[in-house]
Design an enzyme around this catalytic site. Structure first.
Site, short mmCIF file in Angstrom:
data_model
loop_
_atom_site.label_atom_id
_atom_site.label_comp_id
_atom_site.label_asym_id
_atom_site.label_seq_id
_atom_site.Cartn_x
_atom_site.Cartn_y
_atom_site.Cartn_z
N ASP A 13 -6.69 -8.91 14.45
CA ASP A 13 -7.03 -7.52 14.25
C ASP A 13 -7.95 -7.21 15.44
OD1 ASP A 13 -7.36 -5.09 12.90
OD2 ASP A 13 -9.18 -5.77 11.90
N SER A 14 -8.10 -5.77 15.69
CA SER A 14 -9.05 -5.33 16.65
C SER A 14 -10.39 -5.58 16.37
CB SER A 14 -9.03 -3.89 16.58
OG SER A 14 -9.46 -3.31 15.41
N TYR A 45 -8.72 0.54 17.99
CA TYR A 45 -7.41 0.49 18.10
C TYR A 45 -6.84 1.88 17.71
CZ TYR A 45 -6.00 -4.14 19.49
OH TYR A 45 -5.69 -5.44 20.09
N GLY A 46 -7.48 2.33 16.63
CA GLY A 46 -7.20 3.75 16.09
C GLY A 46 -7.12 4.73 16.89
N CYS A 77 -3.69 -5.60 10.99
CA CYS A 77 -4.00 -4.41 11.58
C CYS A 77 -2.69 -3.51 11.27
CB CYS A 77 -4.62 -4.58 12.88
SG CYS A 77 -4.71 -2.96 13.98
N ASN A 78 -3.07 -2.32 10.58
CA ASN A 78 -2.13 -1.24 10.35
C ASN A 78 -1.59 -0.48 11.73
OD1 ASN A 78 -1.46 -0.71 7.37
ND2 ASN A 78 -3.42 -1.34 7.60
N THR A 79 -2.75 -0.28 12.64
CA THR A 79 -2.25 0.57 13.60
C THR A 79 -1.35 -0.53 14.74
OG1 THR A 79 -4.39 1.86 13.63
CG2 THR A 79 -3.33 1.55 15.93
N GLU A 155 -17.50 -2.15 10.11
CA GLU A 155 -17.97 -3.01 10.88
C GLU A 155 -19.48 -3.27 10.66
OE1 GLU A 155 -16.58 -4.91 13.70
OE2 GLU A 155 -14.50 -4.41 12.88
N CYS A 191 -5.82 1.11 6.62
CA CYS A 191 -6.48 0.44 7.60
C CYS A 191 -7.03 -0.62 6.94
CB CYS A 191 -7.45 1.48 8.19
SG CYS A 191 -8.52 0.43 9.57
N THR A 192 -6.98 -1.98 7.64
CA THR A 192 -7.23 -3.11 6.79
C THR A 192 -8.92 -2.97 6.80
OG1 THR A 192 -7.26 -4.28 9.17
CG2 THR A 192 -5.33 -4.45 7.55
N HIS A 193 -9.64 -2.34 7.67
CA HIS A 193 -10.87 -2.22 7.53
C HIS A 193 -11.42 -1.45 6.08
CE1 HIS A 193 -11.40 -3.09 11.81
NE2 HIS A 193 -12.64 -3.11 11.72
#
Length: 267
Positions: A13-14, A45-46, A77-79, A155, A191-193
């Site tokens: 992931d980012s 990344y978004g 990561c979806n993006t 984050e 978004c995985t976040h």
């Protein structure tokens, strides 16, 4: 081909969002060796262009696979998945699992036939989302909103920092304020976040909303693709790898340990 028990599952992931994908996978495969890789030098990344992500992600995953020899890679990561999944699959000779917005489960769940897709700006504008919506949500009103601030909130939460409740409130308002938003009953966390701040989103919602994401489905997919393979007899400590180690990454150490990631190193 025989797979060594020590061959890890690689999650990419980012930032820390992929931990929401790692958690159900670890529950399903408790003894799996784990390498969790975060592109901290490229985060977030978004807000990047499709061209940047399409060039960066396959190159990084190539380096990670060469170094760690995983049995399977998960683009958590979806993006990155909606932009670079096919390129990564073409470049690697191991199975690659992507993370796509949980539009099908949302369409099945929504009683009002109005649901929202809350992701990054890059994800919600992808043709991939259009195709999923046409295939599974053709009879639904599907609202979309991108929130970069919500990524930062996740984050910050994992670094143990104080959180601004207005960020979750504003992200939901971006969906609720659209035409049809007053009937929305379900939100895809695309978004995985965002599952990491689901509690904050639920608290900010003016009425009960159902939140859906793809973590459990991805865990089932990983288990299916690795069935019959050998695993270590006991759970090994997981490894977190970053493209840049700095103070903000160091602050994540306690949260990473909660996910079984007790070793940290630079790529």
């Amino acid at each position: 081909m025989k797979v060594a028990p020590s061959a890890p599952l690689l999650f990419f992931d980012s930032g820390v969002g992929g931990l929401s994908i790692l958690a159900p996978a670890r529950a399903a495969l408790p003894n799996a060796p784990i390498v969790y890789a975060a592109d901290s030098a490229g985060f977030p990344y978004g807000t990047k262009s499709e061209a940047e992500i399409a060039a960066r992600v396959p190159a990084l995953l190539g380096r990670l696979v060469e170094r760690f020899r995983p049995r399977l890679a998960v683009i958590a990561c979806n993006t990155a998945s909606t932009i670079a999944l096919s390129a990564v699959r073409a470049a690697l000779d191991i199975p690659v699992v992507g993370t796509v917005p949980a539009i099908k489960p949302a369409a099945l769940l929504s009683k009002s036939r109005v649901f929202g897709v809350l992701g990054t700006d890059a994800t919600v504008r992808q043709p991939y989302v259009d195709r999923l919506t046409a295939e599974f949500g053709a009879d639904c009103t599907v609202l979309r909103h991108g929130s970069a601030a919500l990524v930062q909130l996740a984050e910050a939460k994992l670094r143990g920092e104080p959180l601004d409740p207005a960020i979750a409130r504003d992200a939901l308002a971006g969906l609720l304020g659209q035409p049809g938003g007053d009937h929305m009953d379900t939100v895809v966390l695309a978004c995985t976040h965002f599952p990491l701040v689901e509690a904050e989103l639920a608290a900010a919602a003016p009425r009960p909303l159902a939140f859906v994401h793809g973590g459990d489905g991805i865990a089932r997919r990983i288990a299916y693709l690795t069935q019959g393979q050998e695993w270590p007899a006991s759970r090994p400590s997981g490894k977190a790898v970053f493209t840049r180690l700095d103070n903000s990454v160091a602050a994540l150490a306690p949260a990473l340990a909660d996910f079984g990631l007790t070793q940290m190193e630079a790529l």
